[in-house]
Design an enzyme around this catalytic site. Structure first.
Site, PDB file in Angstrom:
ATOM      1  N   HIS A   1     -15.306   2.362   1.178  1.00 50.05           N
ATOM      2  CA  HIS A   1     -14.764   3.472   1.982  1.00 50.05           C
ATOM      3  C   HIS A   1     -15.844   4.170   2.800  1.00 50.05           C
ATOM      4  O   HIS A   1     -15.557   5.145   3.489  1.00 50.05           O
ATOM      5  CB  HIS A   1     -14.070   4.508   1.088  1.00 50.05           C
TER       6      HIS A   1
ATOM      7  N   HIS B   1      -7.516  -0.484  -3.249  1.00 50.17           N
ATOM      8  CA  HIS B   1      -7.514   0.407  -2.081  1.00 50.17           C
ATOM      9  C   HIS B   1      -8.008  -0.355  -0.842  1.00 50.17           C
ATOM     10  O   HIS B   1      -8.899  -1.193  -0.957  1.00 50.17           O
ATOM     11  CB  HIS B   1      -8.413   1.615  -2.358  1.00 50.17           C
TER      12      HIS B   1
ATOM     13  N   ASP C   1     -10.161  -4.918  -4.198  1.00 47.58           N
ATOM     14  CA  ASP C   1      -9.952  -3.591  -4.772  1.00 47.58           C
ATOM     15  C   ASP C   1      -8.536  -3.155  -4.369  1.00 47.58           C
ATOM     16  O   ASP C   1      -8.027  -3.582  -3.328  1.00 47.58           O
ATOM     17  CB  ASP C   1     -10.995  -2.630  -4.187  1.00 47.58           C
TER      18      ASP C   1
ATOM     19  N   ASP D   1      -9.092  -2.151 -10.284  1.00 43.77           N
ATOM     20  CA  ASP D   1      -7.977  -1.207 -10.165  1.00 43.77           C
ATOM     21  C   ASP D   1      -6.611  -1.785  -9.769  1.00 43.77           C
ATOM     22  O   ASP D   1      -5.623  -1.036  -9.792  1.00 43.77           O
ATOM     23  CB  ASP D   1      -8.365   0.014  -9.301  1.00 43.77           C
TER      24      ASP D   1
HETATM   25 ZN   LIG Z   1     -10.341   1.167  -5.479  1.00 39.81          ZN
END
Ligand SMILES: [Zn+2]
Length: 302
Positions: A118, A157, A155, A233
């Site tokens: 991110h 996200h 991941d 995750d």
């Molecule tokens: Zn994540």
């Protein structure tokens, strides 16, 4: 003599966090303790600021270095600033650089951290200070040891920072498989984004992964280096993820990605990314299985 795979860690740089904070700082130490009988764990060195500056905006780095992030930036990052936070961030990138160097020599390398996807050119958010993958690629290119790169971001996200940094790059292909309804809610598009519905289980996930990997490899058939963000995750019990993979499903994911990437002849670099199980031991189980999958594939070149 049987040689063991070396992996890199930075868990001694433990950031101070308020009680009840969701960042799983314990996983890094617990994972090292879990795997150190099986692999050789080396200390990651901090990367020089100049290497970070090849990717991140100078003014952002200055604010990070001096602890001058705005209140808004602080909130977006989600981790309180401290000197050790900055040191840890530089060592987290250093672990990915070291893993990549090993991968270029021996086929595969792993950082027991990193995957900070991110972080973008001018922002540091979602627990990610610096983008280890983009900094590592810039470093490898500066040394002329690799040019074409594939990023397989598993991941849960979406990898918005990596997409910003490498998406427009003709010699890099970014693939992100993630929960459609997971953070970040405003996306920066990857070369290929696979939005998975909440509750997606092993079978559908693995099918989507296999298909999208093929698409990625049709576009960039012979990457010099391939980064695998093996996030824990997407696990069904994760507090932040909305997918429903089992631990067996995640192991199958790791094997699929590693085997397919090794087949291309790319140097394969594995990083941890996220994992927010209510009991950190579950995250450590998943990460340790990834380490075992890496160790089992080491020595492919020897
Ligand atoms: Zn994540």
């Amino acid at each position: 003599m049987l040689c063991r795979v070396e992996v890199w860690a930075h868990d001694r740089w433990r950031i101070p966090l308020p009680n009840g904070h969701r960042f799983p700082i314990d996983k890094y130490r617990l994972l090292r303790e879990r795997v150190q009988d099986r692999v050789t764990v080396l200390e990651a060195e901090p990367v020089p600021w100049e290497w970070l500056a090849a990717v991140h905006e100078a003014r952002l780095l200055e604010r990070i270095r001096l602890g001058e992030l705005s209140v808004r930036e602080q909130r977006g990052l989600g981790l309180p600033w401290s000197e050790v936070l900055v040191e840890r961030g530089r060592r987290s990138v250093g672990g990915t650089v070291a893993a990549a160097r090993r991968a270029l020599e021996q086929g595969i390398g792993m950082n027991l951290g990193g995957g900070t996807h991110h972080a973008g050119r001018d922002f540091a958010r979602g627990y990610c200070l610096f983008n280890d993958v983009a900094v590592t690629l810039a470093h490898l290119r500066s040394r002329d040891v690799a040019r074409r790169a594939l990023v397989v971001d598993c991941d849960v996200h979406q990898g918005d920072g990596t997409a910003q940094l490498l998406g427009p790059d003709p010699d890099a292909f970014t693939l992100s498989l993630h929960g459609a309804r997971n953070y970040p809610f405003e996306r920066i598009p990857s070369d290929l984004d696979v939005d998975l519905p909440s509750g997606t289980g092993d079978e559908e996930y693995l099918r989507a992964l296999e298909d999208s990997l093929e698409t990625a490899l049709e576009t960039l058939p012979e990457p010099d280096v391939a980064f695998f963000l093996a996030g824990a995750d997407p696990w069904e019990g994760d507090r932040l993820g909305r997918l429903a993979l089992t631990k067996d499903g995640l192991r199958a994911r790791d094997e699929l990605v590693l085997d397919r990437l090794l087949e291309t002849g790319a140097a394969v670099v594995v990083v941890l990314a996220g994992g927010y199980a209510p009991d950190v031991v579950d995250t450590v189980d998943i990460n340790a299985a990834t380490v075992a999958a890496v160790a089992a594939r080491d020595g492919a070149l020897s």
